[in-house]
Design a protein around this motif. Structure first.
Motif, short mmCIF file in Angstrom:
data_model
loop_
_atom_site.label_atom_id
_atom_site.label_comp_id
_atom_site.label_asym_id
_atom_site.label_seq_id
_atom_site.Cartn_x
_atom_site.Cartn_y
_atom_site.Cartn_z
N GLN A 8 49.37 40.80 38.77
CA GLN A 8 49.59 41.07 40.19
C GLN A 8 48.77 42.26 40.68
O GLN A 8 48.16 42.20 41.76
CB GLN A 8 51.07 41.32 40.45
CG GLN A 8 51.94 40.07 40.32
CD GLN A 8 53.42 40.35 40.55
OE1 GLN A 8 53.85 41.51 40.56
NE2 GLN A 8 54.20 39.30 40.74
N ARG A 9 48.72 43.34 39.90
CA ARG A 9 47.97 44.53 40.35
C ARG A 9 46.48 44.24 40.43
O ARG A 9 45.81 44.66 41.39
CB ARG A 9 48.24 45.71 39.40
CG ARG A 9 49.66 46.26 39.47
CD ARG A 9 49.99 46.88 40.83
NE ARG A 9 49.04 47.93 41.22
CZ ARG A 9 49.13 49.20 40.84
NH1 ARG A 9 50.13 49.59 40.05
NH2 ARG A 9 48.24 50.08 41.25
N GLN A 42 55.68 55.61 34.39
CA GLN A 42 56.51 55.90 35.55
C GLN A 42 56.68 57.41 35.65
O GLN A 42 57.11 58.05 34.69
CB GLN A 42 57.87 55.21 35.44
CG GLN A 42 57.78 53.69 35.42
CD GLN A 42 59.12 53.03 35.12
OE1 GLN A 42 60.02 53.66 34.55
NE2 GLN A 42 59.25 51.77 35.49
N PHE A 102 44.37 51.19 39.25
CA PHE A 102 45.18 50.59 38.18
C PHE A 102 44.32 50.45 36.93
O PHE A 102 43.17 49.98 36.98
CB PHE A 102 45.71 49.22 38.59
CG PHE A 102 46.56 48.56 37.53
CD1 PHE A 102 47.85 49.00 37.28
CD2 PHE A 102 46.06 47.50 36.77
CE1 PHE A 102 48.64 48.41 36.30
CE2 PHE A 102 46.84 46.90 35.79
CZ PHE A 102 48.13 47.36 35.56
N SER A 143 57.34 41.10 32.19
CA SER A 143 57.10 41.98 33.33
C SER A 143 55.78 42.73 33.18
O SER A 143 55.07 42.99 34.17
CB SER A 143 58.25 42.96 33.51
OG SER A 143 58.42 43.78 32.36
N ALA A 144 55.40 43.06 31.95
CA ALA A 144 54.13 43.76 31.72
C ALA A 144 52.94 42.87 32.10
O ALA A 144 52.02 43.29 32.81
CB ALA A 144 54.02 44.19 30.26
N ASP A 176 47.96 52.88 33.30
CA ASP A 176 49.22 52.64 33.99
C ASP A 176 50.12 51.72 33.17
O ASP A 176 51.34 51.77 33.29
CB ASP A 176 48.95 52.00 35.35
CG ASP A 176 48.15 52.90 36.25
OD1 ASP A 176 48.72 53.88 36.77
OD2 ASP A 176 46.95 52.64 36.43
N LEU A 177 49.49 50.91 32.32
CA LEU A 177 50.24 49.98 31.48
C LEU A 177 49.47 49.75 30.19
O LEU A 177 48.26 49.52 30.22
CB LEU A 177 50.45 48.67 32.22
CG LEU A 177 51.67 47.83 31.79
CD1 LEU A 177 52.16 46.98 32.95
CD2 LEU A 177 51.33 46.93 30.62
N THR A 235 52.98 40.18 34.01
CA THR A 235 53.04 39.88 35.44
C THR A 235 52.52 41.05 36.25
O THR A 235 51.78 40.87 37.24
CB THR A 235 54.48 39.53 35.85
OG1 THR A 235 54.90 38.37 35.12
CG2 THR A 235 54.57 39.26 37.34
N THR A 236 52.84 42.27 35.83
CA THR A 236 52.36 43.46 36.53
C THR A 236 50.84 43.55 36.48
O THR A 236 50.18 43.83 37.49
CB THR A 236 52.99 44.73 35.94
OG1 THR A 236 54.40 44.68 36.11
CG2 THR A 236 52.43 45.98 36.60
N ILE A 240 54.93 51.05 30.21
CA ILE A 240 54.55 51.22 31.60
C ILE A 240 54.75 52.67 31.99
O ILE A 240 55.72 53.32 31.57
CB ILE A 240 55.37 50.28 32.52
CG1 ILE A 240 54.79 50.30 33.94
CG2 ILE A 240 56.85 50.62 32.51
CD1 ILE A 240 55.30 49.17 34.81
N CYS A 257 58.76 48.41 28.19
CA CYS A 257 59.13 47.33 29.10
C CYS A 257 58.95 46.01 28.37
O CYS A 257 58.39 45.96 27.28
CB CYS A 257 58.31 47.38 30.39
SG CYS A 257 56.55 47.09 30.17
#
Length: 677
Positions: free
Chosen positions: A85-86, A67, A418, A78-79, A434-435, A81-82, A65, A74
């Motif tokens: 969600q985004r 930052q 994103f 969480s990856a 971004d990821l 889910t991100t 991710i 990560c």
């Protein structure tokens, strides 16, 4: 030593080989599949080295991710889910069509199908496409119109049964080496060979006739050949009467294309056009072979239509040793199209705008689906630069090197709210993400791939992926589940079972049947069907073959006083596509370590350029530096640059003028200026 049979990850020929691995799970080499119908115990240079990049130190091994401008590891949950969600936030704020999904010709059928399902059922948009937009979208559009099916009509075995091969816009021995070797073997047995290419490729050394026509003049050449065939009365009148329509419209459209007129456009001699026409028409069976030298033009669809007209005019369709044979450039570009990784169709080319098709997929996926066709990949780049596309998920593609006009691509990717990238290496495109999610490569996952001859074959897992990398199908299933879409597949075999239920041309294909080592050629409509080696035997898929008249249109940008040379781009024998795998294969990279430009010695003398000298090549879109390679392979006035390299990236220069129907950029013609550094 363990040996695992699988399908080569490079071009669309569909060669099989064995992955050799040791007790520690490390690949040690490649062994050809001796009896496989495509490879026949042989491999090309890239195939022999297909294991070399797998354990490269650049492999992605954990989710990353970004930052504060830097990537940090990560966890998977969480990856994922991100990403969910985004993308959902963007869809909720700007509408589902503010998202774009790039699928890939390098991943399996199952993975292309799942990403298509994710875009449509998970996020409510038909904005999904893949790199066929950049290579054979013109083929699909043109051949569906004229024949009803946008795929290679015949099989590779037909090269053993033909009297003439007409190769146009295909550097076959370098891009599809084992198909090229079949053509050379056929020529040695007495098959006539006509090659139309502005460059002196290897096939021209063996050709009975080399048509060195100007880039972008293909329609004029083919129309001129057809006019001569009609003038000589050499058309197949019985075939035309029984199996085609619209011949009179074609006949009228060809009137202006006299040998003299065509010669002025193409740069050929009158007699060359006449000789080519008569040779093709007189052959009892003739195969047309083409690739991106035909499709990558602002009039690429017209080029394909013209070739289809030529085959129909002479009855070279539906028989062994005949047909229209587009050669797919990547191992699963045919399959990615078949699986509906396109903005206007589901799997099996079922139209999203068709109510019956949409209802079928909606019921299967238990989700209402969007009805309007989505955005093409090339349009999405322009839309992202304009702020209309706000979020992207890119699976196994590298548009920062593959798309035309790299300045625009960079602007587009930087402009996104994103960007998520799924890949095996930190590609040039991944740097904008971004990821980034780490994926398993071809040697580390199961799946199926569809070759250029419509042959569906198994890819088999030989070793485990590195670190925390996942197979793409598992990543996509996890995203589908976060979208509330059922995706409880235990393996890619389960995904193929769903594909078969929804896709008539794949209905008879399952993993059990594919264990024979030879695969099945679609259409394969039921579990007892043996597959279809040759399309359009009794009639075309659409019924009667349709003559679709075309007129000559020049390229969008031609040389002038400011930019006096014509640039064409392409591939080499050593590297492949954007080089993310071959540039990480030591022996291949050693053979060709950097970018170069082929320039004719006559032009080099006038510009005071020496062999291997650094030169500036500039167009209206940008400038690069490469080494000069002086050769008469290119004619005076022309430059050729391969697009594999990040330093000296050819697509900084290319023109993103699009074919109005297929959306393909004009990679094969733009104007450039060359100066010494």
């Amino acid at each position: 030593m363990k040996a695992t049979l699988t399908t080569c990850p490079y071009c669309g020929t569909g060669c099989n080989f064995y992955l050799l691995s040791d007790a520690a799970g490390q690949l040690t080499g490649i062994e050809p599949a001796g009896k496989h119908s495509a490879s026949r115990g042989q491999l090309c240079l890239k195939g022999w080295n297909a294991h070399a990049f797998v354990h490269h130190s650049d492999r992605l091994t954990s989710p990353l991710i970004k930052q504060n401008g830097k990537f940090h590891p990560c966890d998977w949950d969480s990856a994922l889910t991100t990403i969910h969600q985004r993308l959902k936030q963007i869809a909720n704020s700007y509408g589902p069509d503010s998202l774009m999904f790039f699928s890939s010709a390098k991943v399996s059928n199952e993975e292309n199908y799942l990403l298509m399902k994710l875009a449509r059922a998970g996020f409510g948009t038909n904005n999904i496409d893949h790199c066929a937009r950049l290579c054979h979208s013109s083929t699909v559009t043109g051949l569906v119109e004229t024949l009803g099916s946008g795929a290679m009509t015949n099989s590779l075995s037909c090269f053993d049964a033909t009297d003439l091969v007409f190769v146009i816009g295909s550097n076959t021995t370098e891009q599809h080496p084992l198909i090229g070797s079949r053509i050379l073997l056929a020529q040695q047995r007495g098959t006539k060979l006509i090659v139309a290419d502005s460059r002196k490729i290897r096939l021209t050394e063996h050709a009975d006739l080399h048509l060195r026509h100007q880039n972008g003049s293909d329609v004029a050449l083919i129309n001129g050949m057809m006019r001569q065939i009609l003038l000589d009365g050499m058309e197949n009148r019985e075939f035309i009467a029984q199996r085609t329509e619209n011949i009179e419209a074609l006949r009228q459209s060809l009137v202006p294309f006299s040998p003299e007129y065509v010669a002025r456009i193409t740069g050929l001699e009158d007699q060359q056009i006449i000789t080519a026409a008569r040779a093709y028409a007189q052959a009892r069976s003739a195969m047309i072979v083409y690739a991106m030298g035909i499709t990558q033009h602002s009039h690429g669809v017209d080029n394909v239509r013209a070739l289809s007209n030529l085959a129909l005019l002479t009855g070279n369709l539906g028989r062994p040793g005949t047909g229209i044979n587009p050669l797919r450039g990547q191992n699963n570009v045919q399959g990615a199209c078949d699986m509906g990784a396109l903005p206007d169709v589901y799997s099996g080319y079922q139209k999203v705008a068709d109510t019956k098709s949409r209802l079928k997929f909606s019921q299967a996926w238990e989700k209402a689906l969007p009805e309007n066709p989505g955005m093409m990949a090339t349009q999405a780049i322009e839309a992202a630069a304009a702020g209309k596309i706000r979020g992207m998920l890119i699976l196994g593609e590298n548009p920062m090197l593959s798309e035309a006009n790299q300045t625009l691509v960079k602007q587009a990717l930087n402009n996104l709210d994103f960007l998520a990238v799924i890949d095996i290496f930190p590609t040039e495109t991944a740097q904008f993400a971004d990821l980034v999610l780490p994926a398993a490569c071809y040697a580390e996952r199961d799946g199926t791939f569809t070759s250029t001859e419509r042959r569906v074959q198994r890819g088999r897992k030989g070793i485990d992926p590195p670190g925390q990398a996942w197979p793409d199908w598992q990543i996509l299933c996890a995203l589908l589940q976060r979208c509330g879409i059922k995706a409880d597949y235990n393996s890619p075999a389960d995904v193929m079972d769903e594909i078969a239920k929804l896709t008539p041309s794949y209905a008879g294909i399952d993993y059990t049947r594919l264990e024979n080592g030879e695969g099945l050629q679609w259409p394969c409509p039921d579990s007892q069907h043996p597959g279809t080696p040759i399309l359009h035997r009794e009639q075309c898929t659409r019924g009667k073959g349709h003559f679709s008249p075309t007129n000559y249109r020049p390229p969008k940008e031609l040389p002038d006083a400011t930019y006096p040379l014509l640039l064409s781009t392409g591939r080499t024998a050593v590297h492949w596509h954007t080089g993310s795998m071959t540039r990480r294969s030591h022996l291949l990279d050693r053979e060709e370590p950097g970018a170069f430009a082929e320039i004719n010695p006559e032009d080099a003398r006038s510009l005071n350029i020496r062999e291997r000298q650094r030169i500036n090549v500039s167009s209206r879109r940008g400038e690069i530096q490469v080494k000069a390679k002086l050769t008469d392979r290119v004619p005076p006035g022309q430059v050729f640059i391969p697009f594999h390299f990040a330093k000296g990236a050819a697509n900084v220069l290319t023109n993103n003028a699009l074919d109005p129907e297929s959306g393909i950029p004009e990679f094969k013609v733009c104007a450039v200026r060359v100066t010494p550094c």
